[in-house]
Write a protein that holds these residues in place. Structure first.
Motif, PDB file in Angstrom:
ATOM      1  N   SER A   1       0.858  -1.182   0.000  1.00 55.24           N
ATOM      2  CA  SER A   1       0.000   0.000   0.000  1.00 55.24           C
ATOM      3  C   SER A   1       0.899   1.238   0.000  1.00 55.24           C
ATOM      4  O   SER A   1       2.084   1.156   0.314  1.00 55.24           O
ATOM      5  CB  SER A   1      -0.885   0.015   1.249  1.00 55.24           C
ATOM      6  N   PRO A   2       0.366   2.425  -0.324  1.00 52.22           N
ATOM      7  CA  PRO A   2       1.190   3.638  -0.286  1.00 52.22           C
ATOM      8  C   PRO A   2       1.812   3.880   1.088  1.00 52.22           C
ATOM      9  O   PRO A   2       2.983   4.269   1.186  1.00 52.22           O
ATOM     10  CB  PRO A   2       0.201   4.745  -0.662  1.00 52.22           C
ATOM     11  N   PHE A   3       1.039   3.662   2.149  1.00 51.80           N
ATOM     12  CA  PHE A   3       1.581   3.836   3.508  1.00 51.80           C
ATOM     13  C   PHE A   3       2.764   2.902   3.733  1.00 51.80           C
ATOM     14  O   PHE A   3       3.822   3.310   4.236  1.00 51.80           O
ATOM     15  CB  PHE A   3       0.481   3.552   4.537  1.00 51.80           C
ATOM     16  N   GLN A   4       2.587   1.634   3.370  1.00 55.96           N
ATOM     17  CA  GLN A   4       3.655   0.648   3.552  1.00 55.96           C
ATOM     18  C   GLN A   4       4.873   0.972   2.688  1.00 55.96           C
ATOM     19  O   GLN A   4       6.008   0.771   3.116  1.00 55.96           O
ATOM     20  CB  GLN A   4       3.125  -0.743   3.227  1.00 55.96           C
TER      21      GLN A   4
ATOM     22  N   GLU B   1      -0.452   9.378   1.732  1.00 59.34           N
ATOM     23  CA  GLU B   1      -0.263   8.166   2.520  1.00 59.34           C
ATOM     24  C   GLU B   1       1.202   7.731   2.523  1.00 59.34           C
ATOM     25  O   GLU B   1       1.692   7.180   3.508  1.00 59.34           O
ATOM     26  CB  GLU B   1      -1.148   7.045   1.985  1.00 59.34           C
ATOM     27  N   ILE B   2       1.891   7.940   1.420  1.00 56.25           N
ATOM     28  CA  ILE B   2       3.327   7.607   1.361  1.00 56.25           C
ATOM     29  C   ILE B   2       4.080   8.379   2.441  1.00 56.25           C
ATOM     30  O   ILE B   2       4.903   7.820   3.173  1.00 56.25           O
ATOM     31  CB  ILE B   2       3.910   7.926  -0.033  1.00 56.25           C
ATOM     32  N   PHE B   3       3.785   9.661   2.553  1.00 49.40           N
ATOM     33  CA  PHE B   3       4.469  10.486   3.552  1.00 49.40           C
ATOM     34  C   PHE B   3       4.031  10.126   4.969  1.00 49.40           C
ATOM     35  O   PHE B   3       4.822  10.208   5.912  1.00 49.40           O
ATOM     36  CB  PHE B   3       4.223  11.969   3.265  1.00 49.40           C
ATOM     37  N   LYS B   4       2.791   9.691   5.136  1.00 44.52           N
ATOM     38  CA  LYS B   4       2.338   9.252   6.457  1.00 44.52           C
ATOM     39  C   LYS B   4       3.091   7.997   6.904  1.00 44.52           C
ATOM     40  O   LYS B   4       3.401   7.840   8.081  1.00 44.52           O
ATOM     41  CB  LYS B   4       0.830   8.985   6.436  1.00 44.52           C
ATOM     42  N   GLY B   5       3.370   7.101   5.947  1.00 47.30           N
ATOM     43  CA  GLY B   5       4.139   5.909   6.276  1.00 47.30           C
ATOM     44  C   GLY B   5       5.533   6.254   6.746  1.00 47.30           C
ATOM     45  O   GLY B   5       6.036   5.672   7.729  1.00 47.30           O
TER      46      GLY B   5
ATOM     47  N   HIS C   1       7.526  -8.379   5.574  1.00 40.85           N
ATOM     48  CA  HIS C   1       7.871  -7.846   4.256  1.00 40.85           C
ATOM     49  C   HIS C   1       7.472  -6.384   4.119  1.00 40.85           C
ATOM     50  O   HIS C   1       8.250  -5.572   3.611  1.00 40.85           O
ATOM     51  CB  HIS C   1       7.179  -8.666   3.160  1.00 40.85           C
ATOM     52  N   GLN C   2       6.285  -6.051   4.575  1.00 39.35           N
ATOM     53  CA  GLN C   2       5.762  -4.709   4.343  1.00 39.35           C
ATOM     54  C   GLN C   2       6.211  -3.681   5.379  1.00 39.35           C
ATOM     55  O   GLN C   2       6.384  -2.507   5.034  1.00 39.35           O
ATOM     56  CB  GLN C   2       4.230  -4.769   4.314  1.00 39.35           C
TER      57      GLN C   2
END
Length: 320
Positions: free
Chosen positions: A57-60, A100-104, A186-187
């Motif tokens: 996912s984007p967060f991961q 979401e990428i930045f939140k991860g 993995h994630q």
């Protein structure tokens, strides 16, 4: 969302590092040089090569990209301070997924007190994420690969092959015992920053992060240190759930799977107890898996059931 709106959305309201003079808002970030040494690393993740929407996912993705860099810092004995993010963003990508990428990344950076201080964003066909990290090392405490010596104990943290098993489960949509554990490994891996920095009292320590498979990483230590290393197969740590998979895959993932982001290292026998004690305090598994020996060739050997053979230098390699 345009570039300037994105900058405003991801800009931190406050910063955790006292040495930062200026973060996001000017052409460069400015921070004061520390009394020790600085470590810098960069990793790039390309859609379709390093990840897909099916497996991440984007967060991961954001979390894992930063974790990979923090793992590099851990291998050097460095503490994360700052990170910068560059993105190639495809037109099809929704604003919510981008954030979401930045939140991860924020989720992991908050654990280690690291600040986002800049980056760049451009448009392109496929999603590309590149993260640069800056860390600090106490003077004289950098953990170089060339510090291994004859009779050192070789050790590894955690268990190996987990990430590759998780990826395999996702790719084949397997419903097996241990599914959630392996997928999580993995994630959302755990870079061993805290453990690495707990070993500051040890004067000499060689470390490498297990991103490309332990078979590859141990070779790098042997070559840089001018030594040979023997690994004992029955001692190389794996999760019991790995036994669910065929023996051939177990062996392959254990030595060449990569992306576990654990640490492999060598330490003098007199300091091995300290390594064990620090790991125990952190509830982290650490295992002695072999020893360093002096041989003309700088090779890695695998002792399996009393049969000693060279371990090939394999694992994930870029531009292959």
């Amino acid at each position: 969302m345009n570039e300037f709106s994105l900058i405003e959305a991801i800009k931190q309201k406050t910063y955790k590092q006292a040495s930062l003079e200026r973060g996001i808002g000017d052409d460069t970030a400015i921070f004061r040089e520390t009394a020790g040494e600085l470590a810098v690393a960069v990793d790039t993740f390309v859609e379709g090569v390093h990840f897909t929407e099916k497996t991440m996912s984007p967060f991961q993705l954001g979390y894992r990209a930063l974790a990979a860099n923090f793992s590099d810092l851990a291998a050097m004995g460095a503490l994360p301070m700052y990170y910068l993010v560059s993105l190639v963003v495809p037109d099809r990508m929704k604003e919510s997924k981008l954030l979401e990428i930045f939140k991860g990344m924020e989720h992991l950076s908050n654990r280690h007190g690291a600040d986002l201080i800049g980056g760049d964003t451009v448009s392109g066909k496929d999603l590309v994420l590149s993260v640069t990290v800056i860390g600090k090392i106490e003077k004289g405490k950098a953990r170089y690969r060339n510090l291994a010596k004859v009779d050192d104990i070789v050790f590894a943290t955690g268990t190996l092959g987990d990430s590759r098993a998780g990826l395999y489960i996702l790719q084949h949509d397997l419903q097996i015992d241990g599914r959630d554990y392996f997928i999580n490994r993995h994630q959302l891996p755990t870079p061993r920053v805290t453990f690495s920095n707990s070993l500051r009292s040890i004067k000499r320590l060689a470390l490498n992060d297990i991103s490309d498979g332990i078979g590859n990483e141990v070779h790098e230590i042997a070559e840089e240190s001018g030594v040979s290393i023997v690994l004992e197969d029955e001692k190389v740590p794996t999760h019991p759930g790995l036994a669910t998979f065929p023996a051939e895959l177990q062996q392959k993932w254990k030595y060449f799977g990569g992306e576990d982001f654990e640490l492999v290292g060598t330490v003098a026998k007199k300091d091995w107890q300290t390594v064990q004690q620090k790991a125990e305090k952190l509830n982290l598994r650490v295992t002695a898996i072999g020893h360093v020996m002096n041989k003309d060739e700088h090779a890695v050997y695998l002792d399996k059931n009393g049969n000693i053979n060279k371990l090939s230098k394999e694992g994930y390699t870029h531009l292959k």
